[in-house]
Design a protein around this motif. Structure first.
Motif, PDB file in Angstrom:
ATOM      1  N   GLN A  52       0.772  -1.237   0.000  1.00 34.94           N
ATOM      2  CA  GLN A  52       0.000   0.000   0.000  1.00 34.94           C
ATOM      3  C   GLN A  52       0.810   1.298   0.000  1.00 34.94           C
ATOM      4  N   VAL A  53       1.866   1.388   0.805  1.00 36.34           N
ATOM      5  CA  VAL A  53       2.492   2.693   1.027  1.00 36.34           C
ATOM      6  C   VAL A  53       4.009   2.614   0.938  1.00 36.34           C
ATOM      7  N   ILE A  54       4.602   3.616   0.279  1.00 31.09           N
ATOM      8  CA  ILE A  54       6.050   3.829   0.340  1.00 31.09           C
ATOM      9  C   ILE A  54       6.261   5.327   0.572  1.00 31.09           C
ATOM     10  N   ARG A  55       7.081   5.671   1.566  1.00 30.08           N
ATOM     11  CA  ARG A  55       7.418   7.070   1.846  1.00 30.08           C
ATOM     12  C   ARG A  55       8.901   7.264   1.576  1.00 30.08           C
ATOM     13  N   ALA A  59     -14.397   0.543  -4.018  1.00 33.12           N
ATOM     14  CA  ALA A  59     -15.506  -0.229  -4.592  1.00 33.12           C
ATOM     15  C   ALA A  59     -15.472  -0.189  -6.118  1.00 33.12           C
ATOM     16  N   ALA A  60     -15.109   0.955  -6.689  1.00 31.91           N
ATOM     17  CA  ALA A  60     -15.108   1.093  -8.149  1.00 31.91           C
ATOM     18  C   ALA A  60     -13.775   0.715  -8.785  1.00 31.91           C
ATOM     19  N   GLY A  61     -12.776   0.313  -8.009  1.00 29.18           N
ATOM     20  CA  GLY A  61     -11.478  -0.038  -8.582  1.00 29.18           C
ATOM     21  C   GLY A  61     -10.338   0.232  -7.619  1.00 29.18           C
ATOM     22  N   THR A  62      -9.342   0.965  -8.097  1.00 32.87           N
ATOM     23  CA  THR A  62      -8.136   1.236  -7.323  1.00 32.87           C
ATOM     24  C   THR A  62      -7.850   2.729  -7.335  1.00 32.87           C
ATOM     25  N   ARG A  63      -7.442   3.277  -6.187  1.00 34.67           N
ATOM     26  CA  ARG A  63      -7.043   4.682  -6.114  1.00 34.67           C
ATOM     27  C   ARG A  63      -5.542   4.733  -5.850  1.00 34.67           C
ATOM     28  N   ALA A  64      -4.816   5.421  -6.732  1.00 33.85           N
ATOM     29  CA  ALA A  64      -3.387   5.649  -6.547  1.00 33.85           C
ATOM     30  C   ALA A  64      -3.208   7.121  -6.189  1.00 33.85           C
ATOM     31  N   THR A  65      -2.518   7.385  -5.095  1.00 35.22           N
ATOM     32  CA  THR A  65      -2.325   8.748  -4.615  1.00 35.22           C
ATOM     33  C   THR A  65      -0.843   8.980  -4.366  1.00 35.22           C
ATOM     34  N   ILE A  66      -0.342  10.096  -4.844  1.00 37.88           N
ATOM     35  CA  ILE A  66       1.020  10.504  -4.515  1.00 37.88           C
ATOM     36  C   ILE A  66       0.925  11.858  -3.829  1.00 37.88           C
TER      37      ILE A  66
END
Length: 110
Positions: free
Chosen positions: A41-44, A68-75
């Motif tokens: 999930q996470v890399i800092r 629910a609708a897929g995948t969220r990628a956040t930077i």
């Protein structure tokens, strides 16, 4: 228009990383240290090599979450000053980041 030419990552806290791209504006590279890693999930990272970024003045967090609708990628990028933020936003980084997310979206849909 940018290609990733180099990607080195020691995926442990304290490990080093380097990424380098070639594109229409020449070569861009960032390097730094892994601060935290919670796969998948996470890399800092603490990074430098971006406009207005001195050693240790940028912290990046990449996160991938199921929805629910897929995948969220956040930077999320944290810079230590407003001038560093402005220098980053005045360059081509926003367009390059959008292009990367569009490619990621295509990969995840296939």
């Amino acid at each position: 228009g940018w290609s990733l030419d180099e990607m080195r990552l020691d995926p442990l806290p304290g490990g080093l990383f380097r990424m380098a791209w070639t594109g229409p504006d020449g070569v861009a590279a960032i390097r730094g240290t892994v601060l935290d890693l919670s796969p998948p999930q996470v890399i800092r990272l603490a990074a430098c090599g971006l406009p207005g970024c001195d050693d240790g003045s940028l912290e990046a967090e990449a996160r991938i979450d199921a929805e629910a609708a897929g995948t969220r990628a956040t930077i999320r990028l944290r810079l230590d000053s407003a001038p560093a933020r402005d220098a980053l936003l005045d360059g081509t980084m926003p367009e390059r980041m959008e292009a990367r997310f569009l490619v990621l979206d295509e990969v995840l849909r296939s």
